[in-house]
Write an enzyme that holds these catalytic residues in place. Sequence first.
Site, PDB file in Angstrom:
ATOM      1  N   ALA A  66       0.844  -1.194   0.000  1.00  0.00           N
ATOM      2  CA  ALA A  66       0.000   0.000   0.000  1.00  0.00           C
ATOM      3  C   ALA A  66       0.877   1.241   0.000  1.00  0.00           C
ATOM      4  O   ALA A  66       1.770   1.385   0.835  1.00  0.00           O
ATOM      5  CB  ALA A  66      -0.909  -0.006   1.226  1.00  0.00           C
ATOM      6  N   HIS A  67       0.636   2.117  -0.957  1.00  0.00           N
ATOM      7  CA  HIS A  67       1.433   3.333  -1.074  1.00  0.00           C
ATOM      8  C   HIS A  67       0.689   4.352  -1.924  1.00  0.00           C
ATOM      9  O   HIS A  67      -0.307   4.039  -2.566  1.00  0.00           O
ATOM     10  CB  HIS A  67       2.797   3.043  -1.702  1.00  0.00           C
ATOM     11  CG  HIS A  67       2.705   2.520  -3.099  1.00  0.00           C
ATOM     12  ND1 HIS A  67       2.353   1.207  -3.374  1.00  0.00           N
ATOM     13  CD2 HIS A  67       2.896   3.119  -4.288  1.00  0.00           C
ATOM     14  CE1 HIS A  67       2.332   1.041  -4.691  1.00  0.00           C
ATOM     15  NE2 HIS A  67       2.655   2.182  -5.262  1.00  0.00           N
ATOM     16  N   ALA A  68       1.207   5.555  -1.909  1.00  0.00           N
ATOM     17  CA  ALA A  68       0.737   6.628  -2.781  1.00  0.00           C
ATOM     18  C   ALA A  68       1.980   7.402  -3.197  1.00  0.00           C
ATOM     19  O   ALA A  68       3.085   7.115  -2.739  1.00  0.00           O
ATOM     20  CB  ALA A  68      -0.254   7.538  -2.045  1.00  0.00           C
TER      21      ALA A  68
END
Length: 151
Positions: A66-68
Amino acid sequence: MALNLAEELSSITTRATAADWRAAVRLAGDGLVAGGVTTDAYTDEMIAAVEAHGPYIVIAPGIALAHARPAESVLKGGLSWVSLETPVEFGHSSNDPVSLVIGLAAIDHTAHIEVLKAVAGVLSDKEARAKLEAATSDDEVRAILSSLAVK
């Protein structure tokens, strides 16, 4: 020099419960916030990225990264680790269900790539991955990752 993932982890949660992929990503985001790595806005950005682009964060069977994008909501680089008691579906055609969600926050693109390489290296080691999946505590996960860093 190889990146030591144990040192990058701001938060580890084992055997967590999540109703769905959004709740699982939120748990990873909560770990980043608790570790002083990001603001709550980054968690919302991680969820929005999956809503916009689909389950591309499910990088291998059972694993979501999970990342942005690096943003003002990232205070410093870091990782969170969430193993799920019951795997959840992200909608990925071949890598669902997910039992491990790793939250990744990077201050720039270069740091982002270095952490991705380190995570891939650890998780491609079948023996290490099996030990990590069986870990039931923060200390156990850190010990396993630390032992891998000295190899």
